[in-house]
Design an enzyme around this catalytic site. Structure first.
Site, PDB file in Angstrom:
ATOM      1  N   TYR A 144       0.841  -1.203   0.000  1.00  0.00           N
ATOM      2  CA  TYR A 144       0.000   0.000   0.000  1.00  0.00           C
ATOM      3  C   TYR A 144       0.883   1.262   0.000  1.00  0.00           C
ATOM      4  O   TYR A 144       0.665   2.184  -0.791  1.00  0.00           O
ATOM      5  CB  TYR A 144      -0.880  -0.055   1.245  1.00  0.00           C
ATOM      6  CG  TYR A 144      -1.734   1.145   1.525  1.00  0.00           C
ATOM      7  CD1 TYR A 144      -2.734   1.560   0.642  1.00  0.00           C
ATOM      8  CD2 TYR A 144      -1.596   1.858   2.725  1.00  0.00           C
ATOM      9  CE1 TYR A 144      -3.546   2.644   0.941  1.00  0.00           C
ATOM     10  CE2 TYR A 144      -2.403   2.933   3.030  1.00  0.00           C
ATOM     11  CZ  TYR A 144      -3.374   3.323   2.137  1.00  0.00           C
ATOM     12  OH  TYR A 144      -4.175   4.390   2.444  1.00  0.00           O
ATOM     13  N   LYS A 148       1.171   4.194  -2.787  1.00  0.00           N
ATOM     14  CA  LYS A 148       0.881   5.602  -2.491  1.00  0.00           C
ATOM     15  C   LYS A 148       2.095   6.494  -2.799  1.00  0.00           C
ATOM     16  O   LYS A 148       1.954   7.591  -3.316  1.00  0.00           O
ATOM     17  CB  LYS A 148       0.445   5.768  -1.030  1.00  0.00           C
ATOM     18  CG  LYS A 148      -0.966   5.236  -0.749  1.00  0.00           C
ATOM     19  CD  LYS A 148      -2.022   6.020  -1.501  1.00  0.00           C
ATOM     20  CE  LYS A 148      -3.428   5.530  -1.266  1.00  0.00           C
ATOM     21  NZ  LYS A 148      -4.434   6.172  -2.125  1.00  0.00           N
TER      22      LYS A 148
HETATM   23  C1  AKB Z   1      -4.575   2.135   6.764  1.00  0.00           C
HETATM   24  O1  AKB Z   1      -4.489   1.830   7.963  1.00  0.00           O
HETATM   25  O2  AKB Z   1      -4.188   1.396   5.835  1.00  0.00           O
HETATM   26  C2  AKB Z   1      -5.130   3.505   6.413  1.00  0.00           C
HETATM   27  C3  AKB Z   1      -4.055   4.521   6.237  1.00  0.00           C
HETATM   28  C4  AKB Z   1      -3.300   5.025   7.402  1.00  0.00           C
HETATM   29  O3  AKB Z   1      -3.814   4.944   5.149  1.00  0.00           O
HETATM   30  N1  AKB Z   1      -6.050   3.910   7.418  1.00  0.00           N
END
Ligand code: AKB
Length: 317
Positions: A144, A148
């Site tokens: 993730y 990003k």
């Molecule tokens: C997550 O925990 O993946 C999200 C974030 C901090 O982007 N809430």
């Protein structure tokens, strides 16, 4: 004010659903088109136009942009940190493909303005953990976070090369009682309130002393609207802005909840999400957002706790 026609992609999700209602209040119900791969809550579905759309389906998104003469897109669809670790390629595909569709629409002048959410997940284990600066070492260790951070680079690139008016915030964990989040590492801080009221007990998947940056939903929505309304010359960061309100650990949150529910009990059973949390900052320096476009938060831990408990109690009645 020039007429805005807004498309929200991912409008049934945690942030998207509340953002859609706020934007409808500000710009008129008919001017805010909500879309998602699944239907949302009743208020969202009843208050204005809603379209089923897959964020990675370029033709469908282009069709909606043409049909509604869209000027601004808020791309809120994403796979969050915990789920993304389980299905990395799907996360990469969703998080990146959807962004390119929107950036290219803006590059081709089919839309005027883009909002794309980034996250504290862009930071990694080598980033300074306390008061993490706007510009610093970024070596994210999660799928993730990698998506990003890559997205941020592309946003800045599209701004510099093609003049795309893209604006972004690195959201911390966002806390709200209206729509549940899904698949995040900060989700414990929402589940805890539901369980405190339901059973008086909660088992945290993060250790007691894991401090993470957090924010109440109303502040996150306020920041999003203010950044999108800011005159272009004030938006000096075109990758993504650090944004902060508070930091707390599971133990500190439990102490605050106990002020309202003295018998509340918090247990700990850390799982794979602990490693994700360990790789993130525990507090964020958001001076750039405060100086550039006047960001300020309203909610601290005490106010957030009161609001969560009273909101959930009202919903139960
Ligand atoms: C997550 O925990 O993946 C999200 C974030 C901090 O982007 N809430």
């Amino acid at each position: 004010m020039a007429l805005k026609k807004i498309l929200i992609i991912g409008a049934s999700g945690q942030i998207g659903s509340e953002l859609a209602l706020k934007l409808r209040e500000l710009y008129g119900n008919e001017n805010v088109i909500a879309s998602d791969i699944k239907e949302g809550g009743e208020e969202l579905m009843q208050s204005g136009p809603f379209e089923i759309a897959d964020a990675t389906d370029k033709d469908r998104i282009e069709q909606l942009v043409a049909e509604y003469k869209i000027t601004d897109i808020y791309l809120m669809a994403a796979m969050l940190s915990a789920t993304a670790e389980r299905i990395p390629m799907k996360a990469w595909e969703l998080n990146m493909d959807s962004l390119f569709i929107i950036l290219n629409l803006a590059k081709e002048n089919k839309i005027k303005k883009v909002f794309w959410p980034s996250s504290i997940a862009v930071f990694g284990p080598s980033t300074p953990k306390e008061s993490t600066p706007q510009t610093t070492i970024m070596e994210p260790s999660t799928v993730y976070g990698i998506s990003k951070q890559t997205g941020e680079r592309w946003c800045e690139y599209y701004f510099n090369k093609f003049g795309v008016d893209v604006r972004s915030i690195r959201y911390p964990g966002i806390i709200s009682y209206k729509t549940l989040p899904g698949g995040g590492t900060t989700d414990y801080a929402i589940e805890i309130f539901h369980e405190a009221l339901k059973s008086g007990e909660y088992t945290s998947f993060l250790k007691e002393d894991t401090g993470l940056p957090m924010m109440y939903m109303d502040d996150a929505i306020k920041a999003t609207v203010e950044l999108m309304e800011a005159p272009p010359e004030k938006v000096k960061v075109r990758s993504s802005y650090n944004l902060a309100a508070m930091t707390f650990t599971p133990q500190e949150l439990a102490t605050e909840i106990k002020k309202h529910i003295p018998e509340f009990k918090l247990n700990y059973d850390p799982d794979y999400r602990q490693e994700i949390a360990n790789s993130w900052p525990s507090s964020i320096n958001d001076n750039s957002a405060r100086n550039d476009w006047g960001w300020d938060h309203e909610y601290d831990l005490a106010k957030l706790t009161e609001k969560m408990l009273s909101g959930l109690r009202d919903e139960q009645q």
